[in-house]
Enzyme design. Sequence first.
Site, mmCIF file in Angstrom:
data_model
loop_
_atom_site.group_PDB
_atom_site.id
_atom_site.type_symbol
_atom_site.label_atom_id
_atom_site.label_comp_id
_atom_site.label_asym_id
_atom_site.label_seq_id
_atom_site.Cartn_x
_atom_site.Cartn_y
_atom_site.Cartn_z
ATOM 1 N N CYS A 212 0.862 -1.188 0.000
ATOM 2 C CA CYS A 212 0.000 0.000 0.000
ATOM 3 C C CYS A 212 0.899 1.239 0.000
ATOM 4 C CB CYS A 212 -0.908 -0.016 1.224
ATOM 5 S SG CYS A 212 -0.016 -0.189 2.760
ATOM 6 N N PRO A 213 0.346 2.383 -0.371
ATOM 7 C CA PRO A 213 1.169 3.591 -0.384
ATOM 8 C C PRO A 213 1.394 4.128 1.029
ATOM 9 C CG PRO A 213 -1.071 4.108 -1.058
ATOM 10 C CD PRO A 213 -1.025 2.625 -0.840
ATOM 11 N N ARG A 241 7.160 1.382 1.172
ATOM 12 C CA ARG A 241 7.804 2.600 1.652
ATOM 13 C C ARG A 241 8.253 2.373 3.091
ATOM 14 N NH1 ARG A 241 8.420 3.668 -2.814
ATOM 15 N NH2 ARG A 241 7.771 5.476 -4.023
ATOM 16 N N GLU A 270 15.998 5.845 4.713
ATOM 17 C CA GLU A 270 16.852 5.406 3.605
ATOM 18 C C GLU A 270 17.455 6.560 2.820
ATOM 19 O OE1 GLU A 270 13.787 3.219 1.300
ATOM 20 O OE2 GLU A 270 14.174 4.645 -0.306
ATOM 21 N N HIS A 302 16.398 -0.515 -1.941
ATOM 22 C CA HIS A 302 15.369 0.024 -2.851
ATOM 23 C C HIS A 302 15.669 -0.355 -4.310
ATOM 24 C CE1 HIS A 302 12.014 3.184 -2.672
ATOM 25 N NE2 HIS A 302 11.847 2.448 -3.754
HETATM 26 P P1 NAI Z 1 -1.300 0.958 -6.495
HETATM 27 O O1 NAI Z 1 -1.752 2.364 -6.348
HETATM 28 O O2 NAI Z 1 -1.603 0.209 -7.733
HETATM 29 O O3 NAI Z 1 -1.865 0.111 -5.263
HETATM 30 C C1 NAI Z 1 -1.864 0.562 -3.941
HETATM 31 C C2 NAI Z 1 -3.043 -0.086 -3.239
HETATM 32 O O4 NAI Z 1 -3.010 0.289 -1.861
HETATM 33 C C3 NAI Z 1 -4.390 0.372 -3.801
HETATM 34 O O5 NAI Z 1 -5.213 -0.743 -4.090
HETATM 35 C C4 NAI Z 1 -4.976 1.217 -2.684
HETATM 36 O O6 NAI Z 1 -6.388 1.172 -2.626
HETATM 37 C C5 NAI Z 1 -4.354 0.566 -1.466
HETATM 38 N N1 NAI Z 1 -4.399 1.396 -0.280
HETATM 39 C C6 NAI Z 1 -4.418 2.751 -0.175
HETATM 40 N N2 NAI Z 1 -4.485 3.118 1.110
HETATM 41 C C7 NAI Z 1 -4.493 1.968 1.822
HETATM 42 C C8 NAI Z 1 -4.564 1.707 3.212
HETATM 43 N N3 NAI Z 1 -4.655 2.681 4.117
HETATM 44 N N4 NAI Z 1 -4.549 0.408 3.601
HETATM 45 C C9 NAI Z 1 -4.492 -0.599 2.690
HETATM 46 N N5 NAI Z 1 -4.435 -0.397 1.370
HETATM 47 C C10 NAI Z 1 -4.434 0.872 0.946
HETATM 48 O O7 NAI Z 1 0.252 0.967 -6.204
HETATM 49 P P2 NAI Z 1 1.333 -0.115 -6.640
HETATM 50 O O8 NAI Z 1 1.847 0.221 -7.992
HETATM 51 O O9 NAI Z 1 0.826 -1.479 -6.382
HETATM 52 O O10 NAI Z 1 2.500 0.228 -5.601
HETATM 53 C C11 NAI Z 1 2.366 -0.042 -4.210
HETATM 54 C C12 NAI Z 1 3.468 0.679 -3.483
HETATM 55 O O11 NAI Z 1 4.713 0.074 -3.828
HETATM 56 C C13 NAI Z 1 3.637 2.150 -3.916
HETATM 57 O O12 NAI Z 1 2.810 2.971 -3.165
HETATM 58 C C14 NAI Z 1 5.098 2.408 -3.659
HETATM 59 O O13 NAI Z 1 5.188 2.965 -2.358
HETATM 60 C C15 NAI Z 1 5.739 1.032 -3.671
HETATM 61 N N6 NAI Z 1 6.714 0.844 -4.728
HETATM 62 C C16 NAI Z 1 7.976 0.424 -4.387
HETATM 63 C C17 NAI Z 1 8.930 0.197 -5.351
HETATM 64 C C18 NAI Z 1 10.304 -0.316 -5.013
HETATM 65 O O14 NAI Z 1 11.197 -0.290 -5.861
HETATM 66 N N7 NAI Z 1 10.545 -0.814 -3.809
HETATM 67 C C19 NAI Z 1 8.637 0.481 -6.758
HETATM 68 C C20 NAI Z 1 7.262 0.859 -7.020
HETATM 69 C C21 NAI Z 1 6.341 1.058 -6.024
#
Ligand code: NAI
Length: 344
Positions: A212-213, A241, A270, A302
């Site tokens: 989740c974000p 994150r 980080e 990361h």
């Molecule tokens: P996305 O926006 O497709 O999915 C995020 C999901 O979290 C959504 O379904 C949303 O409804 C849900 N959400 C929002 N608030 C929430 C809460 N309070 N409790 C539970 N769920 C909640 O995002 P995606 O693409 O799946 O990315 C997820 C996270 O991964 C990003 O926010 C980013 O922080 C992280 N990320 C990390 C990377 C890395 O290299 N380590 C690379 C890309 C993303």
Amino acid sequence: MQKTIAVFSTKGYVRESFRRVQEASSEFQALELTFFEPRLNRDTAALATGHDGVCIFVNDLADKPVIDRLHEVGVKVIALRCAGFNNVDLNHCQEMGLEVMRVPAYSPYAVAEHTVGLALTLNRKLHKAYNRVRDGNFSLDGLLGFDFHGKTVGVIGTGRIGQVFARIMGGFGCRVLAYDRFPQPELAAGGLFEYGELATLYESSDIISLHCPLTQDTFHMINDYTLAAMKDGVVILNTSRGPLVDTNAVIDALKSGKIGALGLDVYEEEGDLFFEDLSNQVIQDDTFVRLQTFPNVLITGHQAFFTREAIDAIARTTLENLLACPLAPDHPNSVRPTRLVAPH
Ligand code: NAI
């Protein structure tokens, strides 16, 4: 007319991917990119002077003072080359008339597959086995793992990455229990996972993975209180994150044995560490160093996003965003304050 963009936090691989994508498509040549190695912060914002926009990454900071400085030097757009936007003060950008855009999806597979890699490595102690075998030590003591098959995996956040992760873990024969603040019932109906309450997920899961974000709601969601509700020996994975996890709380839970293994690709502080070669320096962050002392903690810096497919997709979408700006308010790549806790 050419748009000039100051690209911050650039490493060789960032410059190469942007050049590769720019060379492949003549329309992108309307964008003139200046690459800067430093991160965007209060000290470096002036580097953007003379540019129409800045392009930033996860550990750049666009808080109020930085935004004011960017506005002063004529910057009109902040293009994030990542999905998360927790490092940008969106309200202040709106006040100052700066457009913010992001790359919501580039390769959910990259991040999900890396998360699975952390889980498998920790469970089967591959990091230890690698060193042992190279050292001529073929003992199996201490390498005992468990079958993923039949275990319950809790997925928090069923967006792009969470869905791919759920599908992979389902492939292992796990029961996947999911929680999302904005559930998509059709996913559960399709049999990808079951939705449940967060409390049930904490109580029932052998492995918990955060997708989740970072928002006000999710800050330190893994804390003393939620850890106490989890199974003894739970495996926690965070590739989303750093601040989703209260680091001091997980250190206590590792010491007590409550956490069986911890896989992190992100860390609360980080920004002072990741993406740099600090191998000749003394790390000053004692909390991070303490984390590294546990045999059942695996940290990567990361890198979950870091596949060829992902970095080229990031460059392409960033350039498309910049060419198309201003984006329509309802464009999925446009980031506005109201979208902070919106589903996608
Ligand atoms: P996305 O926006 O497709 O999915 C995020 C999901 O979290 C959504 O379904 C949303 O409804 C849900 N959400 C929002 N608030 C929430 C809460 N309070 N409790 C539970 N769920 C909640 O995002 P995606 O693409 O799946 O990315 C997820 C996270 O991964 C990003 O926010 C980013 O922080 C992280 N990320 C990390 C990377 C890395 O290299 N380590 C690379 C890309 C993303």
